[in-house]
Design an enzyme around this catalytic site. Structure first.
Site, mmCIF file in Angstrom:
data_model
loop_
_atom_site.group_PDB
_atom_site.id
_atom_site.type_symbol
_atom_site.label_atom_id
_atom_site.label_comp_id
_atom_site.label_asym_id
_atom_site.label_seq_id
_atom_site.Cartn_x
_atom_site.Cartn_y
_atom_site.Cartn_z
ATOM 1 N N SER B 51 17.760 50.760 -16.571
ATOM 2 C CA SER B 51 18.544 50.526 -17.783
ATOM 3 C C SER B 51 19.692 51.520 -17.935
ATOM 4 C CB SER B 51 17.631 50.597 -19.013
ATOM 5 O OG SER B 51 16.987 51.848 -19.080
ATOM 6 N N HIS B 52 19.675 52.616 -17.182
ATOM 7 C CA HIS B 52 20.760 53.599 -17.273
ATOM 8 C C HIS B 52 21.486 53.803 -15.957
ATOM 9 C CE1 HIS B 52 18.530 54.429 -20.957
ATOM 10 N NE2 HIS B 52 19.650 54.906 -21.416
ATOM 11 N N HIS B 124 28.980 58.391 -24.693
ATOM 12 C CA HIS B 124 27.711 58.638 -23.999
ATOM 13 C C HIS B 124 27.010 57.328 -23.687
ATOM 14 C CE1 HIS B 124 23.525 59.918 -23.375
ATOM 15 N NE2 HIS B 124 24.100 60.964 -22.830
ATOM 16 N N THR B 164 19.684 53.678 -31.231
ATOM 17 C CA THR B 164 18.414 53.847 -30.511
ATOM 18 C C THR B 164 18.068 55.330 -30.445
ATOM 19 O OG1 THR B 164 19.692 53.804 -28.467
ATOM 20 C CG2 THR B 164 18.569 51.779 -29.107
ATOM 21 N N ASP B 180 12.093 62.169 -22.344
ATOM 22 C CA ASP B 180 13.303 61.557 -22.886
ATOM 23 C C ASP B 180 12.888 60.191 -23.387
ATOM 24 O OD1 ASP B 180 15.725 60.292 -23.367
ATOM 25 O OD2 ASP B 180 16.304 60.178 -21.259
ATOM 26 N N GLU B 190 16.482 48.092 -21.945
ATOM 27 C CA GLU B 190 15.314 47.305 -21.530
ATOM 28 C C GLU B 190 15.308 45.934 -22.186
ATOM 29 O OE1 GLU B 190 11.419 49.224 -21.782
ATOM 30 O OE2 GLU B 190 12.417 51.135 -21.406
ATOM 31 N N ARG B 305 -1.507 60.755 -18.024
ATOM 32 C CA ARG B 305 -0.240 60.538 -17.318
ATOM 33 C C ARG B 305 0.846 61.182 -18.155
ATOM 34 N NH1 ARG B 305 2.259 54.713 -15.864
ATOM 35 N NH2 ARG B 305 3.296 55.124 -17.847
#
Lengths: 340, 340
Positions: B51-52, B124, B164, B180, B190, B305
């Site tokens: 997504s980035h 950004h 977001t 993050d 997403e 995790r």
């Protein structure tokens, strides 16, 4: 589990203050420590925050009686870097150390733009919003966090490892915005109160000892609380362990549990407090009006409710009606104060 | 909604870098801006953060073509308080300004203990973890946040108001911990990718235009995303509007939308970046071993995790197999680079 009946009594805040102070003095606090600790108890009751009000008195007293808490601590602030203070709380309750921290941090934040206070060897048992409110009232922004005993299972795990690890943030201005939340899905005090009052914990509050989701507060207290918001809340809880523990040389939640004497009072630990001055970030002339305009737009959204709104409404009501305390709690406080 | 088939191609990261850089240069970036922006795109693809990654190239190019983005920005860092830097990004893409910020902030944080950089007038469009990774690698802690266009409805409301608003935090040491996350329940990229690929958005991702919960990504894109974790995530989103907007004299998300030209690229806005040096908080000798011991205990929990684990695993795999890109995306990038 069945609901049990709890009877309540309305108590004037001045009476809450008198009784809390007397009980703390009787159990070994000196005047300064009793006054600072009473102040955070009364602030909590004033804002309808029962889980951090007189409900905590028993834990404070237990920690004094067991010798874990130093009722005569005289916190000292030292500057250990241009932007960092270290406040030795000397194993006293956090409120007096936080007062010492705020008094030293406010002028440093104004000078530096941004500064930090590491509060160490404190016994923290209060609400963080009460710890930062005075900074916000004098025009500074603040962020504060602390770890606790291991009660929250990290996402994926079922064993308690993180504390409830609250995070508070405040931004000054006409709105005077403050939020304060546990990174646990539910504040521990709320689960304890649900257990006491025979109520269910909120959906998603935690797991039983086998790792199964449950709303039975007794099972959660014997199992693990869950972080709020899944892996993101879990990541924030971990950040707080690092900031209020590892960074400042203080016990993380699991480490605090190992050394704690289990008296029911708060463990020894650290807090990290940041303060910043909006006048030093490049928009000294504009930030206050900008904040007001922004909050006005936000408040115009249908359905909106902001952090602190409930506390403000409660404050107005409780100042008239008094704090609503379970009769058994109030009687125990009176007894601890020597008034029965 | 029905699933549509998307074909993928494996692309070597060196090819991703070559093509991204060429496309940015062709659209008007100078070498420094193209290199810094390419770097964050490649870091994202390297860690499986689709997504980035190259997915964002189209937005970068649109912002250059519309004239909103300055492809020749030469960011400047100024110290405006002992602990505060201000970085003028000159309406360039954020990566070069963030590089300028890190280079000035790292020594200041070492000297002060804690310092801030306000990055202003930046566009950004990347992942914040990529912006703080270099600081963590050189032994500093970091916290970074930024607002975006209004896409998230505050808890209780149904109209988009917050961005977001991602938050990244890093703590140095042998573990090199970084998280993050979007304070939205789901990253916008997403949801856009789910819409593109004919998939459902995750449960709780957002609301349709009438405020009803939905998993249809197109309805969410036309309605509102939800914050993660209810009112707590909503409070964090608001904190980020204040820190990356009001505090530093930059547009909040709703203000950014009012001035944005709607070209599909990132809006003009600010970022707040904090850095701190664990050696300056009172446990210079102990913090590193303490962190290692703490993470060892945490990793010993069954089922655990940690943030970044998926990225690390993906990094190992993708370095061998290459990035997995939708064929249409890769063809468009090649075309933008003038390679077809």
């Amino acid at each position: 589990m069945s609901a049990t009946s709890v009877d309540f009594v309305a108590v004037d805040l001045a009476d809450v203050a008198r009784v809390a102070r007397a009980a703390l003095l009787r159990a070994g606090c000196d005047e300064a420590n009793a006054a600072a600790t009473t102040d955070v108890i009364v602030r909590a009751e004033r804002d309808g925050c029962a889980s951090h009000g007189l409900f905590r008195l028993d834990g404070y007293l237990a920690a004094l009686r067991s010798g874990k808490a130093n009722g005569r601590a005289a916190p000292v602030a030292r500057q250990i870097a241009p932007g960092v203070l270290r406040i030795e709380a000397q194993c006293g309750f956090a409120p007096l150390a936080m007062q010492t921290a705020r008094e030293a941090l406010a002028p440093l934040a104004r000078m530096q733009g941004l500064a930090a206070a590491a509060i160490v060897d404190a016994l923290h048992f209060s609400a963080l919003w009460a710890d930062i409110e005075a900074l916000v009232d004098e025009g500074l922004g603040a962020l504060c966090c602390t770890a606790y005993l291991p009660v929250v299972a990290p996402t994926g795990a079922i064993k308690p490892f993180f504390g409830t690890n609250p995070l508070a943030f405040g931004f000054p201005g006409d709105e005077g915005f403050i939020f304060d939340f546990a990174t646990a899905a539910t504040a521990r005090g709320e689960i304890q109160i649900a257990a006491r009052d025979g109520l269910l914990a909120p959906e998603g509050a935690g797991l039983d000892a086998q790792g199964r989701p449950t709303r039975d507060p007794a099972e959660i207290l014997g199992g693990a609380q869950s972080p709020f918001g899944g892996h993101k809340g879990s990541a924030l809880a971990l950040m707080i362990e690092l900031l209020a523990g590892v960074l400042i040389g203080q016990p993380t939640s699991v480490e605090a549990a190992r050394e704690d004497n289990g008296d029911g009072g708060p463990p020894r630990g650290g807090l990290l407090l940041l303060a910043f001055d909006p006048a030093r970030f490049g928009d000294a002339a504009g930030w206050r009006a900008h904040a007001s305009a922004y909050f006005a737009q936000l408040r115009a959204l249908p359905g909106i409710r902001l952090p602190g709104d409930r506390r403000r409404a409660e404050r107005a009501r409780i100042s008239v009606e008094g704090a609503r305390l379970p009769i058994a709690l109030w009687r125990a406080a009176l007894a601890a104060a020597g008034e029965t």
